[in-house]
Scaffold this motif. Sequence first.
Motif, PDB file in Angstrom:
ATOM      1  N   TYR A 394      34.170  12.409 -12.585  1.00  0.00           N
ATOM      2  CA  TYR A 394      35.556  11.959 -12.504  1.00  0.00           C
ATOM      3  C   TYR A 394      36.479  13.169 -12.496  1.00  0.00           C
ATOM      4  CZ  TYR A 394      34.313  12.292 -17.471  1.00  0.00           C
ATOM      5  OH  TYR A 394      33.796  12.695 -18.664  1.00  0.00           O
ATOM      6  N   LEU A 395      37.747  12.915 -12.194  1.00  0.00           N
ATOM      7  CA  LEU A 395      38.790  13.931 -12.261  1.00  0.00           C
ATOM      8  C   LEU A 395      39.493  13.774 -13.601  1.00  0.00           C
ATOM      9  CD1 LEU A 395      40.438  13.268  -8.759  1.00  0.00           C
ATOM     10  CD2 LEU A 395      38.434  14.675  -9.233  1.00  0.00           C
ATOM     11  N   HIS A 396      39.877  14.906 -14.223  1.00  0.00           N
ATOM     12  CA  HIS A 396      40.522  14.749 -15.525  1.00  0.00           C
ATOM     13  C   HIS A 396      41.401  15.943 -15.879  1.00  0.00           C
ATOM     14  CE1 HIS A 396      37.875  17.550 -17.859  1.00  0.00           C
ATOM     15  NE2 HIS A 396      36.969  17.197 -16.966  1.00  0.00           N
ATOM     16  N   ASP A 397      42.277  15.677 -16.817  1.00  0.00           N
ATOM     17  CA  ASP A 397      43.129  16.685 -17.435  1.00  0.00           C
ATOM     18  C   ASP A 397      42.265  17.595 -18.321  1.00  0.00           C
ATOM     19  OD1 ASP A 397      45.350  18.018 -18.479  1.00  0.00           O
ATOM     20  OD2 ASP A 397      45.911  16.375 -19.823  1.00  0.00           O
ATOM     21  N   GLY A 414      30.337  19.650 -14.466  1.00  0.00           N
ATOM     22  CA  GLY A 414      30.140  18.826 -13.270  1.00  0.00           C
ATOM     23  C   GLY A 414      31.375  18.060 -12.871  1.00  0.00           C
ATOM     24  N   CYS A 415      32.159  17.583 -13.855  1.00  0.00           N
ATOM     25  CA  CYS A 415      33.399  16.891 -13.531  1.00  0.00           C
ATOM     26  C   CYS A 415      34.474  17.895 -13.113  1.00  0.00           C
ATOM     27  CB  CYS A 415      33.867  16.061 -14.724  1.00  0.00           C
ATOM     28  SG  CYS A 415      32.820  14.614 -15.027  1.00  0.00           S
ATOM     29  N   ILE A 416      35.566  17.381 -12.615  1.00  0.00           N
ATOM     30  CA  ILE A 416      36.587  18.230 -11.996  1.00  0.00           C
ATOM     31  C   ILE A 416      37.834  18.235 -12.854  1.00  0.00           C
ATOM     32  CG2 ILE A 416      38.047  18.511  -9.952  1.00  0.00           C
ATOM     33  CD1 ILE A 416      35.614  16.928  -8.535  1.00  0.00           C
ATOM     34  N   ARG A 417      38.199  19.406 -13.331  1.00  0.00           N
ATOM     35  CA  ARG A 417      39.393  19.565 -14.153  1.00  0.00           C
ATOM     36  C   ARG A 417      40.587  19.870 -13.252  1.00  0.00           C
ATOM     37  NH1 ARG A 417      36.822  23.923 -18.419  1.00  0.00           N
ATOM     38  NH2 ARG A 417      34.828  22.843 -18.768  1.00  0.00           N
ATOM     39  N   LEU A 418      41.714  19.261 -13.576  1.00  0.00           N
ATOM     40  CA  LEU A 418      42.893  19.331 -12.720  1.00  0.00           C
ATOM     41  C   LEU A 418      43.951  20.259 -13.297  1.00  0.00           C
ATOM     42  CD1 LEU A 418      43.224  15.497 -12.076  1.00  0.00           C
ATOM     43  CD2 LEU A 418      42.198  17.191 -10.544  1.00  0.00           C
ATOM     44  N   GLU A 419      44.508  21.089 -12.432  1.00  0.00           N
ATOM     45  CA  GLU A 419      45.573  21.997 -12.846  1.00  0.00           C
ATOM     46  C   GLU A 419      46.864  21.235 -13.155  1.00  0.00           C
ATOM     47  OE1 GLU A 419      47.580  26.110 -11.114  1.00  0.00           O
ATOM     48  OE2 GLU A 419      47.033  24.517  -9.718  1.00  0.00           O
TER      49      GLU A 419
END
Length: 502
Positions: A394-397, A414-419
């Motif tokens: 998932y995408l997350h803060d 593995g998950c995607i951290r958002l700027e």
Amino acid sequence: MRRRDLCLVLAASAVPLAVSDQAHSQPPVPASTRASVDALLRLTARLRRLEEDGLDPAWYAIPADEAAPADPRGFASSALRAAGAALSDLLLGRVRQPTDRPDILRDPAAVPMPRWQLDLLGAAEPAAVIDRAALVHPEALAIRTELARARAILAAGGWGRIPAGPTIEPGSSDPDRVPALRARLRVTDPALAAAEDGGALYDPPLAEAVRRWQEENGLEADGRVGAISLAQLNRPVLDRVNQLRVALDMRRAAARPPAGRRIDVNIPDYRLQVMDGTKRLLRMNVVVGRPSRATPLLQVRMTTVQFNPPWGVPERNAREDLLPKLRRDVKSVVAKGFHFYTVVGGERVEIDPATVDWNTVPKERFPYLVRQDAGDESALGRLKFIMPNNDDIYLHDTPDRAAFNRPDRAFSSGCIRLERPMELLTIAMDGVRGWDDARIRKTLDGGQTVNVPVARPIPVHLIYSTAVVEDGHVRLRPDIYGLDAAYARELARPAVPQVAAR
């Protein structure tokens, strides 16, 4: 045979065109070629330059020009057969179905192969048809131009290596490493090549050249040559050539981007884009999975926004990340909202982590369930964007904001951290009734976990492209998961054997 007679023979010949892709195979198309012998000789010359397009001429059984006078019909047939196979690879991709690459979406049905075949057979200049096929994709010209530069450098002997060592700082001196750095960049930077040689001094002209190179390669343009810049500078030229060959082949028969909104995450470029058709609505840096926990390539849909998400810690994260921290300082882990559970009689029971001797817990198997409360310390931050998939990606803060300033951003699990998750939230919540800015802020500040379905699920594409083309310029990123190298190996495999050249 006189040239005029050879032309008449060729004009009367019926030449079948072999097509190497089964999905577009048609019965042999009998047609009379309009090409003169000179045009067919120009065609074979063009086929021998297929390396310009990232293909190997040896794959196509190109007939020798000397065969034309002795056997004009055989020469014409072989030349057009070779051209047909090359045409198919240029339009459909040499690697039709790359292994483990669901991000490469080809649309062979959108390529009118019968028309291209007839164009090749009926053209007065069949070499021109090959030229057109090589540049169908809008980014092909830029990549092809960069490939030509890389091949020229390779032919000239490549570039030397810069010795390992500490970070090379602007203004410093080193009699071995600075001259090696200067020699390396002079190969690709005409401005530096024309500048005065500063010898062992890391002088301003060299620092500016390093910054230009870092900018072109998507790195922090600070002029400091540390481990990341050094590794990129020392990559062999052949690796760059193969990377560009892969980039060309990946784009062949590429499916057109769908209409409407979508989210593209280019993993090796560490960037997320929100697109609406061809219009970019948002771009931001992201952190992706480290090579040992690679972010999978997915085609999914974002369905839900979760405010104030708790985190159910995966067993691998607990073993590899949390256990060393527990061994050092249990209290600091508990202070970040982590809870530990065991199962007794089929029921989950919370335990006090201070009562556990964490040094006796084996690294191979973590025996507890772990959950982190929502809050400022949560690894997921305040927002989680759910896109159902079997890999639980998932995408997350994230509370770790400094990570987005790093040029290498492959160190998540593995998950995607958002700027900038709030900007993505604005797009995701578009059209969701009853959710204005005030309610969103109140929900975030309240701390309760709330799931909100989006009004329209948004396609999310997790892709892998190390060659990024922007404004006609190519920026190459590191092959962090080795997928380009794997594609290059597939590209080099022999195809179905061709009929021997005559």
